[in-house]
Design a protein around this motif. Structure first.
Motif, mmCIF file in Angstrom:
data_model
loop_
_atom_site.group_PDB
_atom_site.id
_atom_site.type_symbol
_atom_site.label_atom_id
_atom_site.label_comp_id
_atom_site.label_asym_id
_atom_site.label_seq_id
_atom_site.Cartn_x
_atom_site.Cartn_y
_atom_site.Cartn_z
ATOM 1 N N THR A 87 31.877 9.317 21.469
ATOM 2 C CA THR A 87 32.096 9.614 20.056
ATOM 3 C C THR A 87 30.887 10.424 19.381
ATOM 4 O OG1 THR A 87 30.915 7.867 19.074
ATOM 5 C CG2 THR A 87 33.131 7.500 19.797
ATOM 6 N N GLY A 88 29.867 10.554 20.028
ATOM 7 C CA GLY A 88 28.482 11.327 19.735
ATOM 8 C C GLY A 88 27.927 10.492 18.388
ATOM 9 N N LEU A 89 28.591 9.327 18.265
ATOM 10 C CA LEU A 89 28.098 8.361 17.246
ATOM 11 C C LEU A 89 26.954 7.326 17.875
ATOM 12 C CD1 LEU A 89 30.735 8.034 14.804
ATOM 13 C CD2 LEU A 89 29.095 9.544 14.509
ATOM 14 N N THR A 90 26.130 6.564 17.314
ATOM 15 C CA THR A 90 25.393 5.473 17.912
ATOM 16 C C THR A 90 26.220 4.573 17.749
ATOM 17 O OG1 THR A 90 24.363 4.634 15.567
ATOM 18 C CG2 THR A 90 23.132 6.407 16.835
ATOM 19 N N ILE A 91 26.095 3.309 18.580
ATOM 20 C CA ILE A 91 26.764 2.028 18.452
ATOM 21 C C ILE A 91 26.403 1.364 17.360
ATOM 22 C CG2 ILE A 91 24.823 0.788 19.342
ATOM 23 C CD1 ILE A 91 28.614 0.420 20.232
ATOM 24 N N ARG A 92 25.508 1.486 16.531
ATOM 25 C CA ARG A 92 25.367 0.757 15.354
ATOM 26 C C ARG A 92 26.160 1.429 14.300
ATOM 27 N NH1 ARG A 92 19.347 0.248 13.100
ATOM 28 N NH2 ARG A 92 19.274 -0.630 15.205
ATOM 29 N N ASN A 93 26.341 2.899 14.304
ATOM 30 C CA ASN A 93 27.180 3.499 13.208
ATOM 31 C C ASN A 93 28.735 3.067 13.598
ATOM 32 O OD1 ASN A 93 28.864 5.200 11.811
ATOM 33 N ND2 ASN A 93 27.410 7.037 12.338
ATOM 34 N N VAL A 94 29.071 2.929 14.930
ATOM 35 C CA VAL A 94 30.568 2.766 15.479
ATOM 36 C C VAL A 94 30.756 1.308 14.623
ATOM 37 C CG1 VAL A 94 32.116 2.490 17.445
ATOM 38 C CG2 VAL A 94 30.730 4.293 16.926
ATOM 39 N N VAL A 95 30.020 0.233 15.008
ATOM 40 C CA VAL A 95 30.132 -1.066 14.576
ATOM 41 C C VAL A 95 30.268 -1.077 12.868
ATOM 42 C CG1 VAL A 95 29.220 -3.198 14.461
ATOM 43 C CG2 VAL A 95 29.126 -2.135 16.623
ATOM 44 N N ARG A 96 29.488 -0.362 12.331
ATOM 45 C CA ARG A 96 29.419 -0.346 10.863
ATOM 46 C C ARG A 96 30.721 -0.032 10.388
ATOM 47 N NH1 ARG A 96 24.668 1.755 10.283
ATOM 48 N NH2 ARG A 96 25.761 3.775 9.901
ATOM 49 N N GLN A 97 31.348 0.818 11.017
ATOM 50 C CA GLN A 97 32.638 1.511 10.436
ATOM 51 C C GLN A 97 33.879 0.927 11.069
ATOM 52 O OE1 GLN A 97 33.650 5.847 10.541
ATOM 53 N NE2 GLN A 97 31.432 6.013 11.706
ATOM 54 N N LEU A 98 33.807 0.195 11.925
ATOM 55 C CA LEU A 98 35.124 -0.444 12.506
ATOM 56 C C LEU A 98 34.977 -1.750 12.254
ATOM 57 C CD1 LEU A 98 35.733 1.061 16.060
ATOM 58 C CD2 LEU A 98 36.551 1.765 13.827
ATOM 59 N N ARG A 99 33.894 -2.606 11.783
ATOM 60 C CA ARG A 99 33.765 -3.867 11.616
ATOM 61 C C ARG A 99 34.592 -4.420 10.268
ATOM 62 N NH1 ARG A 99 28.444 -7.637 12.088
ATOM 63 N NH2 ARG A 99 29.387 -9.791 12.772
ATOM 64 N N PRO A 100 34.644 -3.683 9.164
ATOM 65 C CA PRO A 100 35.381 -3.935 8.104
ATOM 66 C C PRO A 100 36.928 -3.839 8.160
ATOM 67 C CG PRO A 100 33.759 -2.282 7.333
ATOM 68 C CD PRO A 100 33.805 -2.395 8.953
ATOM 69 N N LEU A 101 37.439 -3.460 9.262
ATOM 70 C CA LEU A 101 38.774 -3.122 9.425
ATOM 71 C C LEU A 101 39.427 -4.638 9.923
ATOM 72 C CD1 LEU A 101 39.315 -0.041 11.008
ATOM 73 C CD2 LEU A 101 39.476 -0.607 8.747
ATOM 74 N N ARG A 102 39.604 -5.679 8.971
ATOM 75 C CA ARG A 102 39.957 -6.975 9.541
ATOM 76 C C ARG A 102 41.319 -7.429 9.380
ATOM 77 N NH1 ARG A 102 35.125 -9.840 9.431
ATOM 78 N NH2 ARG A 102 36.303 -11.869 9.403
ATOM 79 N N SER A 103 41.627 -8.049 10.613
ATOM 80 C CA SER A 103 43.163 -8.516 10.603
ATOM 81 C C SER A 103 43.079 -10.013 9.923
ATOM 82 C CB SER A 103 43.622 -8.739 12.009
ATOM 83 O OG SER A 103 43.545 -7.584 12.851
ATOM 84 N N ALA A 104 44.388 -10.280 9.545
ATOM 85 C CA ALA A 104 44.726 -11.494 8.796
ATOM 86 C C ALA A 104 45.706 -12.372 9.223
ATOM 87 C CB ALA A 104 45.002 -11.244 7.212
#
Length: 558
Positions: free
Chosen positions: A508-525
């Motif tokens: 991705t060219g992104l740091t792992i911290r950045n990837v986690v920060r972007q994808l963690r708010p996508l929450r299934s219910a």
């Protein structure tokens, strides 16, 4: 009068519609959606009910909460034709049901960042780590990537990812299995296979770091040793070998008081033995910083059939460049390179580079058995930085000498008979060498040009970045384990997590911290509705979908 009706569609789904009767004629007001499960049907029914309800309409408050009836999917007719059925007893000619049961209002049971967990698990498996065949180990690795924490708190992290975590006892047993079943060997083999398939493993980068413990007493492994941060806590020394892009290949753990120079050969030998790499001239190249520069180290690496590139210390420049200084002085131009010799052992006081000869000798192992090849380069940018540092050190030395700053003896201060004075000779020598950087190697000039030697050495920032990732993003320290098995298992988890994080960064060219920060708010219910439960995925915006697509693509070869 409006009501909700269900219709069997040609695709086999159950459509939910809002219908009304006007002067005896039925009319479809809105198509709410189609459901394939009873949970989806319940959501559509609730949505249709909300559309029918008029918020402005007054009603008597009798203190009775409405309790909807169970809605069921429409089964196909025997002839395969469409079948219609209304809800809530409002359709004409509908016989009252004797089996109707009431269900509770919709409720969210749980939510979780399942999208993040699934993509991390996909990358984990794509690297070949699924060969370990231990889901709890995988979960521990993913939890460390997302939010590094203790074993006690890992269950909370996994629950937040929508995963049912194993018990604490099971996690601790996994740490024992990790060492007992040699998980690190399997992970290291998978890392080597991946690195060899995506790049070049003929050049490897090596560095060491220390990991400290929140403990008071030493033992056979955790010992107080040299610490760049001047800590006095027990520690272990960790050696890390990576490819030229920073992807981890091998990790080793040593006693806390072991010198850094004594770690490189065991790591290299373990790596070579694990993957059955042949011992041959012109084979593997190992790059390390000046901390590995010792006569014994370089001799052992050379005798082991390894080529090396090691950073040189600036204090060696006057001897290595004696001939250059004699014939050309100490003036350099930006980018200037001097390819020369350096004595293998300074204690002999013998140099094979004579200042009486103007031309620098071309290193040859047969003609110069007492020397290694040395490459020195000058950079104007480095010179500016070095001068600034020296000026600050000189000013501090003068302040200490004048008694303006009480401090331990800094650089360029010499003490004679209890009195401090500025070490003019050392200061002048340091200013003479600003801008220079040296490299020592056993690769002949015919095997690699001086510029290539310098370029390969500068790749060391990748291993330094990997160590920073392990210490910050993955929080490898401080460690709270005290048994060697648990410490080794912890390092295996960090090693595996580092491999996943590195691969994600390469894709991705992104740091792992950045990837986690972007994808963690996508929450299934997971929602309980219509008497059943179902998990619904989140809506994924276009930019997050592009990130997920990139994560599913293997990194380009380097």
């Amino acid at each position: 009068m409006a009501w909700v009706r269900r219709v069997r569609t040609a695709s086999g789904a159950t459509a939910v519609q809002i219908a009304e009767s006007v002067q005896g004629h039925r009319r479809i007001v809105a198509h709410v959606g189609s459901a394939h499960t009873e949970a989806e049907l319940g959501l559509l029914v609730e949505q249709a009910r909300g559309l029918i309800d008029d918020a402005a309409q007054q009603a008597l408050d009798l203190g009775v909460a409405p309790s909807p009836r169970r809605a069921e999917l429409i089964a196909p007719t025997a002839a395969g034709g469409a079948t219609q059925e209304g809800l809530f007893g409002q359709m004409p000619r509908r016989a009252p049901s004797t089996t109707t049961r009431r269900v509770g209002a919709p409720q969210v049971i749980t939510t979780g960042s399942r999208v993040l967990f699934d993509i991390l698990a996909e990358v984990y498996a794509g690297l070949g780590f699924a060969e370990v065949a231990d889901d709890t180990f995988r979960d521990l690795v993913i939890a460390r990537i997302v939010e590094p924490t203790s074993i006690l708190d890992t269950g909370r992290v996994l629950a937040g990812l929508g995963v049912t975590a194993a018990s604490e006892k099971t996690m601790r047993r996994t740490l024992l299995r990790c060492t007992g079943r040699s998980y690190r060997d399997e992970i290291a083999r998978a890392c080597f296979t991946h690195a060899r398939g995506s790049g070049d493993v003929s050049l490897c980068l090596y560095d060491v770091t220390t990991l400290y413990f929140e403990a008071e007493k030493e033992d056979d492994l955790r010992k107080v040793g040299f610490s760049k941060e001047r800590r006095v806590d027990p520690q272990v020394v960790v050696g890390l070998l990576v490819d030229r892009a920073g992807f981890p290949l091998e990790i080793g753990c040593f006693e806390g008081n072991k010198t850094e120079t004594a770690t490189i050969l065991p790591i290299i030998e373990a790596f070579r033995a694990r993957h059955q790499l042949p011992v041959e001239p012109g084979g593997m190249v190992v790059v390390a910083d000046a901390g590995m520069l010792s006569a014994a180290n370089l001799r052992d690496l050379d005798e082991a059939g390894l080529r090396f590139i090691v950073g040189s210390r600036l204090t060696k420049a006057p001897v290595d460049l004696e001939s250059h200084f004699h014939w050309h002085g100490d003036a350099f131009v930006d980018g200037q390179i001097i390819d020369t010799l350096t004595p293998r052992d300074r204690r002999t006081g013998r140099s094979e580079n004579s200042p009486k000869v103007k031309a620098e000798p071309v290193w040859n192992p047969n003609q110069h058995p007492g020397s290694w090849r040395a490459v020195w380069a000058y950079s104007t940018k480095r010179a500016v930085r070095d001068r600034r540092t020296l000026t600050l050190q000189e000013n501090r030395a003068r302040e200490v000498i004048a008694g303006e700053k009480p401090a331990r003896t800094p650089r360029f201060v010499k003490v004679t008979n209890g009195s401090r004075a500025l070490d003019e000779a050392s200061l002048a020598r340091a200013y003479r060498l600003v801008g220079l950087k040296g490299y020592v190697t056993n690769i002949p000039a015919g095997g690699a040009a001086a510029g290539e030697i310098i370029g390969d050495y500068h790749d060391l920032w990748h291993v330094e970045q990997s160590f920073r990732m392990s210490k910050t993003d993955l929080r490898a320290r401080p460690m709270f384990h005290h048994q060697r098995q648990s410490i080794e298992a912890h390092l295996t988890i960090v090693f595996t997590a580092l491999a996943v994080a590195r691969e994600i960064q390469n894709r991705t060219g992104l740091t792992i911290r950045n990837v986690v920060r972007q994808l963690r708010p996508l929450r299934s219910a997971t929602i309980a509705i219509n008497g059943t439960q179902q998990t619904f995925p989140p809506a994924v915006p276009a930019d997050k979908q592009a990130l997920l697509d990139a994560l599913r693509q293997p990194a380009a070869k380097h």
